[in-house]
Enzyme design. Structure first.
Site, PDB file in Angstrom:
ATOM      1  N   ASP A  98      23.089 -47.541 -27.213  1.00 50.12           N
ATOM      2  CA  ASP A  98      22.052 -47.473 -28.171  1.00 50.12           C
ATOM      3  C   ASP A  98      20.973 -46.396 -27.690  1.00 50.12           C
ATOM      4  OD1 ASP A  98      20.699 -49.098 -30.904  1.00 50.12           O
ATOM      5  OD2 ASP A  98      19.068 -48.755 -29.353  1.00 50.12           O
ATOM      6  N   GLU A 153      22.077 -45.517 -34.765  1.00 47.05           N
ATOM      7  CA  GLU A 153      21.947 -44.773 -33.464  1.00 47.05           C
ATOM      8  C   GLU A 153      22.786 -45.607 -32.475  1.00 47.05           C
ATOM      9  OE1 GLU A 153      17.808 -47.163 -33.774  1.00 47.05           O
ATOM     10  OE2 GLU A 153      19.272 -46.206 -34.870  1.00 47.05           O
ATOM     11  N   ASP A 191      19.830 -36.246 -37.238  1.00 50.19           N
ATOM     12  CA  ASP A 191      21.087 -36.258 -37.415  1.00 50.19           C
ATOM     13  C   ASP A 191      21.770 -35.375 -36.204  1.00 50.19           C
ATOM     14  OD1 ASP A 191      20.792 -37.815 -39.627  1.00 50.19           O
ATOM     15  OD2 ASP A 191      21.063 -36.194 -41.165  1.00 50.19           O
ATOM     16  N   ASN A 247      13.225 -39.379 -35.204  1.00 44.88           N
ATOM     17  CA  ASN A 247      13.209 -39.232 -36.784  1.00 44.88           C
ATOM     18  C   ASN A 247      11.921 -38.990 -37.326  1.00 44.88           C
ATOM     19  OD1 ASN A 247      15.879 -39.114 -37.078  1.00 44.88           O
ATOM     20  ND2 ASN A 247      15.869 -41.564 -37.694  1.00 44.88           N
TER      21      ASN A 247
END
Length: 524
Positions: free
Chosen positions: A397, A440, A414, A405
């Site tokens: 993770d 993620e 992305d 973001n």
């Protein structure tokens, strides 16, 4: 062995080695003698069905289609090939279907499309596939390479086909390849090579007791004629026409008659040649070999011109052009139908493969998605440990990914996911798999035990941390936390993933950017 035991052994379903041997005999018979071939194909199909071997049931049917190709039923052979190609999941079956379609298109005059299918038939086969199929396809492909300029040296392919046919030990296929090879050299003007090849062909037939079929006899006669031995050429052709040579292609006997007529015309036996060509026309009508009938008209025009009967020569040449044009139109219509049908099959198969690929892949990163990894892990868990070897899974993770973001934009986020996916893909290795579970969160499936899996994931963690993320955005850093667990006795899917997820939770609780596995115990 008692009588009952012997009967039981004879009644036992055949294994694949036996079925392959039977198929090899049938493929050779396509080139040697068709008497009883249909019944033998039925027997192979029945024996394969009794053994539960679907591959050889279908290969038997494709052998029948190939027989149809050779007996003025090419359109029917093509339809069988199309139908079986459409449902073929087995590469060997698909290869054989392409070969049958290639043969049908060859006989229908669609030479370019025929060559494409011959190439596909070869491309689908590998070293471990049945030798008889590889050898027969090589024989067909070698002649196609020559005829349709596929960008290769045809002699090399004839040599390759010869090695395969000799490895198989099939006199029928050995002779078929030598016959095709000799004809190619004859057409290329390499008469000395052609003579040497037909001599090898004759010696093989004599050594094995196999009678040359009518097509081979025609090749032999043509080469003898061009080498100056017209009487020997006449002798072998007459022998074939008197019933000493099997007809394995519907145009073989008309072809022999055309050769005999040329021998007669060259020897100034024009009336005899006209009679032979008239017989050729009659047989061509009965055997539905329109091309040979049309060629007989052209040869008749040559005969009449040689004795000064120019009116008859003109009339026969005019009739030849009329029949030839009609024939080509019919062939074009039939071959177009085959090509269109096969194109539809190939396009549907291509789309099916593409849809399957999309269904198994994450659209952003291209990694396996959860659906595919669930399927794969299910298979691994169902396989005994002694068979599959050690396997570990790692859940990874990305740390504080929401901040990436929020601070740098979702577009940069992305790009980070794609870059991380590439690291995971490369470090999973050829035997491992990288998966995007969602958001993620990622998964690695690794063919190794803990603690080796833990050490491997530590290298993955360091690779993510050390990556130059500033190339995406100045000030950007990315790290990952990892939980690793090895498949243990009695594990099911839920238990395995739950354990790895618990290790991941602890890795985050202990400060993130670290790896925890079974080997680390309950606390760290």
């Amino acid at each position: 062995m008692s009588g009952s035991a012997e009967a039981a052994a004879l009644a036992a379903p055949p294994d694949e080695v036996e079925l392959e041997a039977e198929l090899a005999e049938l493929l050779a018979a396509l080139y040697t003698k068709h008497d009883g071939l249909s019944e033998r194909i039925d027997q192979l199909a029945a024996r394969a069905a009794a053994a539960g071997n679907d591959r050889y049931v279908v290969l038997a049917e494709l052998t029948r289609a190939d027989m149809f190709n050779r007996t003025h039923r090419a359109a029917e052979g093509a339809r069988i090939g199309q139908r079986l190609l459409e449902s073929a999941d087995d590469p060997v079956v698909a290869a054989r279907a392409h070969a049958v379609i290639s043969g049908a298109l060859w006989r229908l005059g669609a030479t370019g499309e025929s060559a494409k299918h011959a190439e596909q038939a070869m491309a689908l086969l590998g070293e471990g596939d049945p030798l008889c199929v590889r050898a027969e396809h090589a024989v067909v492909f070698a002649i196609q390479v020559n005829g349709y300029r596929l960008g290769r040296n045809p002699i090399e392919w004839f040599q390759s086909a010869q090695r395969l046919t000799e490895e198989l030990g099939s006199p029928g296929l050995i002779i078929a390849n030598l016959n095709n090879w000799a004809w190619v050299q004859y057409e290329r003007g390499e008469l000395a090579d052609a003579i040497e090849l037909v001599e090898r062909m004759r010696q093989t037939a004599e050594r094995t007791g196999l009678q040359l079929n009518a097509s081979c006899v025609d090749t032999l006669a043509r080469i003898l004629l061009e080498s100056g031995d017209a009487e020997q050429a006449r002798s072998v052709i007459v022998g074939a026409l008197e019933g000493f040579a099997a007809e394995t292609d519907s145009d073989a006997i008309p072809g022999c008659l055309l050769t005999l007529a040329e021998i007669q015309r060259r020897n100034d036996e024009v009336d005899a040649a006209i009679g032979t060509l008239t017989s050729c026309r009659e047989i061509a009508v009965r055997s539905r070999t329109a091309e040979m009938g049309a060629r007989a008209l052209r040869e008749l025009a040559t005969c009449y011109a040689s004795v000064g009967d120019y009116r008859s020569a003109y009339e026969h040449m005019e009739a030849f052009h009329r029949e030839w044009t009609q024939l080509r139109s019919q062939q074009a219509e039939a071959s177009a139908s085959v090509v269109q049908a096969v194109f539809g099959i190939e396009e549907a198969r291509r789309r099916s493969r593409e849809f399957q690929r999309l269904a198994e892949r994450d659209p952003l990163t291209g990694l396996w998605n959860r659906r595919k990894s669930d399927e794969h892990l299910g298979e691994l868990l169902a396989t005994p440990a002694a068979t599959r070897g050690p396997v570990s899974v790692a859940i990874l993770d990305l740390d504080h990914f929401k901040q990436v973001n929020d601070r740098f934009s979702h577009s940069v986020g992305d790009q980070v996911l794609c870059a991380v996916a590439q690291i995971f893909r490369e470090m999973a290795g050829p035997e491992g798999h990288a998966v995007r579970l969602g958001g993620e969160e990622f998964l690695l499936i690794l063919p190794m035990a803990d603690p080796a899996a833990r050490e491997h994931c530590e290298r993955v963690r360091r690779a993510v941390e050390a990556h130059d993320w500033s190339t995406l955005c100045p000030g950007l850093t990315v790290t990952t936390s990892v939980g690793v667990s090895e498949i243990g006795p009695g594990d099911d899917y839920s238990a395995l993933l739950r354990r790895a997820d618990q290790h991941l939770y602890r890795a985050k609780a202990y400060g993130r950017n670290r790896v925890i596995s079974d080997a680390d115990g309950a606390a760290r």
